[in-house]
Scaffold this active site. Sequence first.
Site, PDB file in Angstrom:
ATOM      1  N   ARG A 181       0.852  -1.189   0.000  1.00 33.28           N
ATOM      2  CA  ARG A 181       0.000   0.000   0.000  1.00 33.28           C
ATOM      3  C   ARG A 181       0.887   1.238   0.000  1.00 33.28           C
ATOM      4  O   ARG A 181       2.093   1.139   0.143  1.00 33.28           O
ATOM      5  CB  ARG A 181      -0.971  -0.028   1.199  1.00 33.28           C
ATOM      6  N   GLY A 182       0.202   2.405  -0.172  1.00 35.48           N
ATOM      7  CA  GLY A 182       0.956   3.632  -0.367  1.00 35.48           C
ATOM      8  C   GLY A 182       1.145   3.818  -1.862  1.00 35.48           C
ATOM      9  O   GLY A 182       1.534   2.870  -2.572  1.00 35.48           O
ATOM     10  N   ALA A 183       0.845   5.026  -2.348  1.00 34.54           N
ATOM     11  CA  ALA A 183       0.772   5.235  -3.799  1.00 34.54           C
ATOM     12  C   ALA A 183       2.033   4.788  -4.561  1.00 34.54           C
ATOM     13  O   ALA A 183       1.923   4.013  -5.529  1.00 34.54           O
ATOM     14  CB  ALA A 183       0.442   6.705  -4.077  1.00 34.54           C
ATOM     15  N   ARG A 186      -7.311  -0.361  -7.121  1.00 32.20           N
ATOM     16  CA  ARG A 186      -7.508   0.798  -6.248  1.00 32.20           C
ATOM     17  C   ARG A 186      -7.568   2.047  -7.139  1.00 32.20           C
ATOM     18  O   ARG A 186      -6.599   2.340  -7.853  1.00 32.20           O
ATOM     19  CB  ARG A 186      -6.373   0.906  -5.212  1.00 32.20           C
ATOM     20  N   GLN A 195      -2.795   3.035   9.880  1.00 30.25           N
ATOM     21  CA  GLN A 195      -1.464   3.056   9.261  1.00 30.25           C
ATOM     22  C   GLN A 195      -0.491   3.923  10.061  1.00 30.25           C
ATOM     23  O   GLN A 195       0.715   3.678  10.064  1.00 30.25           O
ATOM     24  CB  GLN A 195      -1.549   3.591   7.824  1.00 30.25           C
ATOM     25  N   ASP A 232      -1.940  10.707  -2.629  1.00 29.44           N
ATOM     26  CA  ASP A 232      -2.285   9.629  -3.572  1.00 29.44           C
ATOM     27  C   ASP A 232      -2.534  10.147  -4.972  1.00 29.44           C
ATOM     28  O   ASP A 232      -2.343   9.437  -5.953  1.00 29.44           O
ATOM     29  CB  ASP A 232      -3.511   8.870  -3.071  1.00 29.44           C
ATOM     30  N   ASN A 235      -5.490  12.367  -0.276  1.00 31.41           N
ATOM     31  CA  ASN A 235      -4.628  11.547   0.588  1.00 31.41           C
ATOM     32  C   ASN A 235      -5.547  10.817   1.567  1.00 31.41           C
ATOM     33  O   ASN A 235      -6.774  10.986   1.542  1.00 31.41           O
ATOM     34  CB  ASN A 235      -3.591  12.411   1.308  1.00 31.41           C
ATOM     35  N   LYS A 236      -4.958  10.011   2.432  1.00 31.89           N
ATOM     36  CA  LYS A 236      -5.711   9.198   3.375  1.00 31.89           C
ATOM     37  C   LYS A 236      -6.806   9.988   4.089  1.00 31.89           C
ATOM     38  O   LYS A 236      -6.593  11.128   4.496  1.00 31.89           O
ATOM     39  CB  LYS A 236      -4.737   8.596   4.392  1.00 31.89           C
TER      40      LYS A 236
HETATM   41  O1  MRU Z   1      -4.783   3.259   1.816  1.00 32.96           O
HETATM   42  P1  MRU Z   1      -3.301   3.467   1.848  1.00 32.96           P
HETATM   43  O2  MRU Z   1      -2.665   2.957   3.101  1.00 32.96           O
HETATM   44  O3  MRU Z   1      -2.643   2.944   0.603  1.00 32.96           O
HETATM   45  O4  MRU Z   1      -3.116   5.051   1.849  1.00 32.96           O
HETATM   46  C1  MRU Z   1      -1.814   5.570   1.852  1.00 32.96           C
HETATM   47  C2  MRU Z   1      -1.775   7.052   1.865  1.00 32.96           C
HETATM   48  O5  MRU Z   1      -2.769   7.727   1.895  1.00 32.96           O
HETATM   49  C3  MRU Z   1      -0.410   7.682   1.761  1.00 32.96           C
HETATM   50  O6  MRU Z   1      -0.358   8.876   2.477  1.00 32.96           O
HETATM   51  C4  MRU Z   1      -0.096   7.979   0.277  1.00 32.96           C
HETATM   52  O7  MRU Z   1      -0.344   6.860  -0.518  1.00 32.96           O
HETATM   53  C5  MRU Z   1       1.308   8.405   0.096  1.00 32.96           C
HETATM   54  S1  MRU Z   1       2.471   7.090   0.396  1.00 32.96           S
HETATM   55  C6  MRU Z   1       4.012   7.726   0.072  1.00 32.96           C
END
Ligand code: MRU
Length: 340
Positions: free
Chosen positions: A34-36, A77, A186, A227, A237-238
Amino acid sequence: MGVEVIKWREGTLSIVDQTTVDAVVEAIRQLRVRGAPAIGVCAAYGILVGIRENGSADSAAVIQAVEQTAARLAATRPTAVNLFWALDRMRAVTARAEAAAMSKEALYRALEAEAAAIDQENVALCEAIGRTGAPLVTENAGVLTHCNAGALATAGAGTALAPLFRASEEGRRFTVYADETRPLLQGARLTAWELVQAGVEVVVICDNMAAQVMREGKIDLAIVGADRIAANGDTANKIGTYGVAVLARAHDIPFYVAAPYSTFDPKVATGDDIPIELRPAEEVSQGFGPRTAPALAAIYNPAFDVTPARLITGFITEKGIIAPPFREGIAALRETGPND
Ligand code: MRU
Protein backbone atom coordinates in the site's frame (compact mmCIF):
# COMPACT_ATOMS: atom_id res chain seq x y z
CA MET A 1 15.95 2.74 6.15
CA GLY A 2 16.74 -0.77 4.90
CA VAL A 3 13.09 -1.95 4.78
CA GLU A 4 12.59 -3.84 1.50
CA VAL A 5 8.87 -3.90 0.79
CA ILE A 6 8.96 -5.27 -2.74
CA LYS A 7 11.66 -7.49 -4.20
CA TRP A 8 12.20 -8.61 -7.77
CA ARG A 9 14.77 -11.35 -8.03
CA GLU A 10 15.41 -13.82 -10.82
CA GLY A 11 12.03 -13.40 -12.43
CA THR A 12 10.01 -13.60 -9.25
CA LEU A 13 8.08 -10.85 -7.56
CA SER A 14 8.14 -11.31 -3.83
CA ILE A 15 5.66 -9.50 -1.60
CA VAL A 16 5.45 -11.93 1.24
CA ASP A 17 5.76 -14.84 -1.18
CA GLN A 18 3.16 -13.84 -3.77
CA THR A 19 3.72 -15.13 -7.33
CA THR A 20 0.50 -15.01 -9.39
CA VAL A 21 -1.48 -12.13 -10.87
CA ASP A 22 -4.37 -13.14 -8.59
CA ALA A 23 -2.00 -12.80 -5.65
CA VAL A 24 -0.65 -9.42 -6.79
CA VAL A 25 -4.20 -8.11 -7.35
CA GLU A 26 -5.23 -9.42 -3.96
CA ALA A 27 -2.12 -7.97 -2.30
CA ILE A 28 -2.91 -4.49 -3.63
CA ARG A 29 -6.62 -4.72 -2.88
CA GLN A 30 -6.09 -5.99 0.66
CA LEU A 31 -3.37 -3.37 1.35
CA ARG A 32 -0.66 -6.00 1.81
CA VAL A 33 1.24 -3.56 -0.35
CA ARG A 34 0.00 0.00 0.00
CA GLY A 35 0.96 3.63 -0.37
CA ALA A 36 0.77 5.24 -3.80
CA PRO A 37 4.41 4.80 -4.95
CA ALA A 38 4.67 1.21 -3.67
CA ILE A 39 1.44 0.31 -5.45
CA GLY A 40 2.91 1.70 -8.69
CA VAL A 41 6.16 -0.25 -8.33
CA CYS A 42 4.27 -3.42 -7.44
CA ALA A 43 1.96 -3.05 -10.44
CA ALA A 44 4.93 -2.67 -12.79
CA TYR A 45 6.40 -5.94 -11.54
CA GLY A 46 2.90 -7.44 -11.55
CA ILE A 47 2.87 -7.03 -15.34
CA LEU A 48 5.91 -9.33 -15.51
CA VAL A 49 4.11 -11.86 -13.34
CA GLY A 50 1.21 -11.77 -15.82
CA ILE A 51 3.52 -12.48 -18.77
CA ARG A 52 5.22 -15.39 -17.02
CA GLU A 53 1.93 -16.88 -15.86
CA ASN A 54 0.51 -16.67 -19.36
CA GLY A 55 3.49 -18.54 -20.85
CA SER A 56 3.36 -16.04 -23.73
CA ALA A 57 4.35 -17.88 -26.95
CA ASP A 58 5.41 -14.87 -29.02
CA SER A 59 5.66 -11.09 -28.70
CA ALA A 60 1.99 -10.62 -29.71
CA ALA A 61 1.04 -12.89 -26.80
CA VAL A 62 3.33 -10.90 -24.48
CA ILE A 63 1.61 -7.68 -25.53
CA GLN A 64 -1.79 -9.29 -24.96
CA ALA A 65 -0.70 -10.48 -21.50
CA VAL A 66 0.48 -6.95 -20.67
CA GLU A 67 -2.90 -5.52 -21.67
CA GLN A 68 -4.90 -8.13 -19.76
CA THR A 69 -2.77 -7.90 -16.63
CA ALA A 70 -2.78 -4.10 -16.72
CA ALA A 71 -6.59 -4.09 -16.92
CA ARG A 72 -6.82 -6.33 -13.85
CA LEU A 73 -4.30 -4.31 -11.85
CA ALA A 74 -5.98 -1.02 -12.83
CA ALA A 75 -9.21 -2.27 -11.24
CA THR A 76 -7.66 -2.70 -7.78
CA ARG A 77 -7.51 0.80 -6.25
CA PRO A 78 -8.84 3.89 -8.04
CA THR A 79 -7.33 6.84 -6.17
CA ALA A 80 -3.54 6.38 -6.15
CA VAL A 81 -2.50 7.70 -9.55
CA ASN A 82 0.96 6.12 -9.35
CA LEU A 83 -0.75 2.81 -10.19
CA PHE A 84 -2.06 4.10 -13.53
CA TRP A 85 1.15 6.03 -14.20
CA ALA A 86 3.24 2.85 -13.78
CA LEU A 87 0.88 0.78 -15.94
CA ASP A 88 1.05 3.47 -18.65
CA ARG A 89 4.84 3.32 -18.56
CA MET A 90 4.75 -0.45 -19.00
CA ARG A 91 2.23 -0.18 -21.85
CA ALA A 92 4.42 2.43 -23.53
CA VAL A 93 7.19 -0.18 -23.72
CA THR A 94 4.93 -2.56 -25.63
CA ALA A 95 3.85 0.27 -27.94
CA ARG A 96 7.50 0.89 -28.78
CA ALA A 97 8.09 -2.86 -29.13
CA GLU A 98 5.23 -3.26 -31.59
CA ALA A 99 6.80 -0.59 -33.75
CA ALA A 100 10.21 -2.18 -33.53
CA ALA A 101 8.85 -5.75 -34.02
CA MET A 102 10.92 -7.04 -31.08
CA SER A 103 11.35 -10.71 -30.26
CA LYS A 104 9.38 -11.89 -27.23
CA GLU A 105 12.63 -12.29 -25.27
CA ALA A 106 13.76 -8.74 -26.07
CA LEU A 107 10.31 -7.41 -25.22
CA TYR A 108 10.29 -9.22 -21.87
CA ARG A 109 13.75 -7.84 -21.08
CA ALA A 110 12.60 -4.31 -22.00
CA LEU A 111 9.58 -4.64 -19.72
CA GLU A 112 11.71 -6.04 -16.92
CA ALA A 113 14.13 -3.13 -17.31
CA GLU A 114 11.25 -0.64 -17.21
CA ALA A 115 9.82 -2.14 -14.01
CA ALA A 116 13.25 -2.04 -12.40
CA ALA A 117 13.67 1.56 -13.58
CA ILE A 118 10.34 2.55 -11.99
CA ASP A 119 11.48 0.87 -8.78
CA GLN A 120 14.98 2.39 -8.70
CA GLU A 121 13.71 5.79 -9.79
CA ASN A 122 11.38 5.81 -6.79
CA VAL A 123 14.31 5.23 -4.46
CA ALA A 124 16.05 8.30 -5.91
CA LEU A 125 12.85 10.38 -5.82
CA CYS A 126 12.34 9.62 -2.13
CA GLU A 127 15.92 10.58 -1.37
CA ALA A 128 15.53 13.88 -3.24
CA ILE A 129 12.24 14.62 -1.45
CA GLY A 130 14.09 14.04 1.82
CA ARG A 131 16.76 16.55 0.82
CA THR A 132 14.12 19.14 -0.16
CA GLY A 133 12.07 18.79 3.00
CA ALA A 134 14.72 18.27 5.68
CA PRO A 135 15.45 21.99 6.24
CA LEU A 136 11.80 22.47 7.28
CA VAL A 137 12.37 20.13 10.22
CA THR A 138 14.21 22.26 12.74
CA GLU A 139 15.74 21.41 16.12
CA ASN A 140 13.05 20.66 18.74
CA ALA A 141 10.24 20.99 16.20
CA GLY A 142 6.92 19.20 16.64
CA VAL A 143 5.81 17.59 13.37
CA LEU A 144 2.41 16.08 12.77
CA THR A 145 1.88 13.43 10.11
CA HIS A 146 -1.13 11.38 9.04
CA CYS A 147 -1.28 7.81 7.72
CA ASN A 148 1.98 6.27 6.50
CA ALA A 149 4.08 7.81 3.77
CA GLY A 150 7.36 6.18 4.68
CA ALA A 151 9.51 3.30 3.47
CA LEU A 152 6.56 0.95 3.86
CA ALA A 153 4.63 2.97 1.27
CA THR A 154 7.37 3.43 -1.35
CA ALA A 155 10.42 1.72 -2.81
CA GLY A 156 12.71 4.09 -0.91
CA ALA A 157 12.70 6.12 2.30
CA GLY A 158 9.19 7.45 1.78
CA THR A 159 7.73 10.83 0.90
CA ALA A 160 6.38 12.60 4.01
CA LEU A 161 8.75 10.65 6.25
CA ALA A 162 11.85 11.14 4.06
CA PRO A 163 12.52 14.71 5.31
CA LEU A 164 12.17 13.42 8.88
CA PHE A 165 14.66 10.60 8.36
CA ARG A 166 17.03 13.03 6.70
CA ALA A 167 16.72 15.68 9.43
CA SER A 168 17.38 12.97 12.01
CA GLU A 169 20.45 11.80 10.07
CA GLU A 170 21.65 15.40 10.02
CA GLY A 171 21.59 15.28 13.83
CA ARG A 172 18.50 17.29 14.67
CA ARG A 173 16.15 16.16 17.41
CA PHE A 174 12.43 16.69 17.08
CA THR A 175 9.15 14.99 17.93
CA VAL A 176 6.74 13.46 15.45
CA TYR A 177 3.06 13.23 16.35
CA ALA A 178 1.62 10.35 14.35
CA ASP A 179 -2.15 10.36 13.92
CA GLU A 180 -3.19 6.76 14.44
CA THR A 181 -5.29 7.06 11.24
CA ARG A 182 -8.62 5.32 11.56
CA PRO A 183 -9.90 3.00 10.32
CA LEU A 184 -6.83 0.94 9.39
CA LEU A 185 -4.31 2.57 11.74
CA GLN A 186 -1.46 3.06 9.26
CA GLY A 187 -0.12 5.84 11.50
CA ALA A 188 -0.07 3.80 14.72
CA ARG A 189 0.99 0.52 13.13
CA LEU A 190 3.37 1.62 10.37
CA THR A 191 4.56 5.21 10.79
CA ALA A 192 5.25 4.82 14.49
CA TRP A 193 7.12 1.57 13.78
CA GLU A 194 9.28 3.17 11.09
CA LEU A 195 10.15 6.15 13.28
CA VAL A 196 11.00 3.96 16.26
CA GLN A 197 13.28 1.90 13.99
CA ALA A 198 15.01 5.11 12.88
CA GLY A 199 15.44 6.37 16.44
CA VAL A 200 13.09 9.33 15.91
CA GLU A 201 10.93 10.35 18.87
CA VAL A 202 7.32 9.55 18.01
CA VAL A 203 4.08 10.14 19.90
CA VAL A 204 0.98 8.32 18.64
CA ILE A 205 -2.28 10.24 19.02
CA CYS A 206 -5.87 9.39 18.12
CA ASP A 207 -6.99 11.35 15.07
CA ASN A 208 -9.40 13.41 17.15
CA MET A 209 -6.56 14.68 19.36
CA ALA A 210 -4.81 16.67 16.63
CA ALA A 211 -6.68 19.91 17.38
CA GLN A 212 -5.84 19.78 21.08
CA VAL A 213 -2.18 18.96 20.41
CA MET A 214 -2.00 21.94 18.05
CA ARG A 215 -3.75 24.17 20.59
CA GLU A 216 -1.17 23.15 23.19
CA GLY A 217 1.50 24.55 20.85
CA LYS A 218 3.16 21.19 20.26
CA ILE A 219 3.02 21.28 16.46
CA ASP A 220 5.18 23.53 14.26
CA LEU A 221 4.66 21.76 11.00
CA ALA A 222 2.44 19.14 9.34
CA ILE A 223 3.74 16.93 6.53
CA VAL A 224 1.61 14.33 4.74
CA GLY A 225 1.90 12.23 1.60
CA ALA A 226 -0.47 12.12 -1.36
CA ASP A 227 -2.29 9.63 -3.57
CA ARG A 228 -3.18 12.01 -6.37
CA ILE A 229 -2.65 15.73 -6.86
CA ALA A 230 -4.81 17.62 -9.37
CA ALA A 231 -3.44 20.23 -11.76
CA ASN A 232 -4.59 23.01 -9.40
CA GLY A 233 -2.98 21.46 -6.31
CA ASP A 234 -6.07 19.88 -4.73
CA THR A 235 -4.70 16.77 -3.04
CA ALA A 236 -6.20 13.36 -2.34
CA ASN A 237 -4.63 11.55 0.59
CA LYS A 238 -5.71 9.20 3.38
CA ILE A 239 -9.09 10.01 4.90
CA GLY A 240 -8.58 12.55 7.67
CA THR A 241 -5.88 14.55 5.88
CA TYR A 242 -8.36 17.28 4.95
CA GLY A 243 -9.28 17.66 8.60
CA VAL A 244 -5.62 18.00 9.57
CA ALA A 245 -5.19 20.73 6.93
CA VAL A 246 -8.22 22.65 8.24
CA LEU A 247 -6.88 22.41 11.79
CA ALA A 248 -3.40 23.48 10.70
CA ARG A 249 -4.84 26.56 8.99
CA ALA A 250 -6.89 27.39 12.10
CA HIS A 251 -3.70 27.30 14.17
CA ASP A 252 -1.42 29.04 11.60
CA ILE A 253 0.67 25.90 11.21
CA PRO A 254 2.35 25.25 7.84
CA PHE A 255 0.85 22.24 6.07
CA TYR A 256 3.05 20.52 3.47
CA VAL A 257 2.36 17.67 1.03
CA ALA A 258 5.39 15.57 0.04
CA ALA A 259 5.16 13.74 -3.29
CA PRO A 260 7.13 12.79 -6.41
CA TYR A 261 6.20 13.94 -9.92
CA SER A 262 4.41 10.63 -10.53
CA THR A 263 1.72 11.50 -7.95
CA PHE A 264 0.71 14.67 -9.82
CA ASP A 265 -2.05 14.01 -12.33
CA PRO A 266 -2.20 16.60 -15.11
CA LYS A 267 -5.35 14.93 -16.52
CA VAL A 268 -7.35 15.91 -13.46
CA ALA A 269 -8.19 19.63 -13.28
CA THR A 270 -9.38 19.81 -9.66
CA GLY A 271 -9.97 17.56 -6.67
CA ASP A 272 -13.61 17.16 -7.71
CA ASP A 273 -12.44 14.86 -10.50
CA ILE A 274 -10.34 12.55 -8.32
CA PRO A 275 -12.05 9.17 -7.82
CA ILE A 276 -12.33 8.31 -4.14
CA GLU A 277 -12.04 4.65 -3.21
CA LEU A 278 -14.80 3.27 -1.00
CA ARG A 279 -13.75 0.35 1.18
CA PRO A 280 -15.58 -2.40 3.07
CA ALA A 281 -17.79 -1.45 6.00
CA GLU A 282 -16.07 -3.99 8.27
CA GLU A 283 -12.91 -1.87 8.29
CA VAL A 284 -14.91 0.69 10.29
CA SER A 285 -17.30 -1.52 12.26
CA GLN A 286 -14.80 -4.21 13.31
CA GLY A 287 -11.41 -3.21 12.00
CA PHE A 288 -9.22 -5.01 14.48
CA GLY A 289 -11.35 -7.41 16.50
CA PRO A 290 -14.65 -6.88 18.27
CA ARG A 291 -17.51 -5.08 16.54
CA THR A 292 -17.62 -1.42 17.61
CA ALA A 293 -20.81 -0.36 15.81
CA PRO A 294 -24.26 -1.99 15.83
CA ALA A 295 -24.80 -4.51 13.03
CA LEU A 296 -27.84 -2.57 11.76
CA ALA A 297 -26.01 0.78 11.53
CA ALA A 298 -25.01 1.87 8.05
CA ILE A 299 -21.29 2.52 7.53
CA TYR A 300 -19.59 4.91 5.13
CA ASN A 301 -15.91 4.26 4.48
CA PRO A 302 -14.19 6.51 1.93
CA ALA A 303 -10.46 5.65 2.02
CA PHE A 304 -9.33 9.12 0.96
CA ASP A 305 -10.37 12.76 1.10
CA VAL A 306 -9.41 15.83 -0.88
CA THR A 307 -7.60 18.76 0.70
CA PRO A 308 -8.25 21.97 -1.24
CA ALA A 309 -5.09 23.62 -2.59
CA ARG A 310 -5.75 26.80 -0.62
CA LEU A 311 -4.99 24.94 2.63
CA ILE A 312 -1.62 23.69 1.41
CA THR A 313 1.51 25.70 2.21
CA GLY A 314 3.65 23.93 -0.37
CA PHE A 315 4.54 20.67 -2.12
CA ILE A 316 7.82 19.04 -1.14
CA THR A 317 9.08 17.44 -4.36
CA GLU A 318 12.28 15.98 -5.76
CA LYS A 319 12.90 19.26 -7.55
CA GLY A 320 12.29 21.60 -4.62
CA ILE A 321 9.28 23.13 -2.90
CA ILE A 322 6.37 24.22 -5.07
CA ALA A 323 4.82 27.32 -3.49
CA PRO A 324 1.44 28.89 -4.34
CA PRO A 325 0.04 29.65 -6.83
CA PHE A 326 0.58 26.00 -7.65
CA ARG A 327 -0.66 25.52 -11.19
CA GLU A 328 2.51 26.60 -12.97
CA GLY A 329 4.95 24.81 -10.66
CA ILE A 330 2.95 21.61 -10.87
CA ALA A 331 2.80 21.71 -14.67
CA ALA A 332 6.56 22.27 -14.86
CA LEU A 333 7.32 19.37 -12.49
CA ARG A 334 5.09 16.91 -14.37
CA GLU A 335 6.42 17.94 -17.77
CA THR A 336 10.12 17.62 -16.96
CA GLY A 337 10.00 14.19 -15.27
CA PRO A 338 12.60 12.90 -12.84
CA ASN A 339 15.85 13.30 -14.74
CA ASP A 340 15.61 16.61 -16.60
O1 MRU B 1 -4.78 3.26 1.82
P1 MRU B 1 -3.30 3.47 1.85
O2 MRU B 1 -2.67 2.96 3.10
O3 MRU B 1 -2.64 2.94 0.60
O4 MRU B 1 -3.12 5.05 1.85
C1 MRU B 1 -1.81 5.57 1.85
C2 MRU B 1 -1.77 7.05 1.87
O5 MRU B 1 -2.77 7.73 1.90
C3 MRU B 1 -0.41 7.68 1.76
O6 MRU B 1 -0.36 8.88 2.48
C4 MRU B 1 -0.10 7.98 0.28
O7 MRU B 1 -0.34 6.86 -0.52
C5 MRU B 1 1.31 8.40 0.10
S1 MRU B 1 2.47 7.09 0.40
C6 MRU B 1 4.01 7.73 0.07
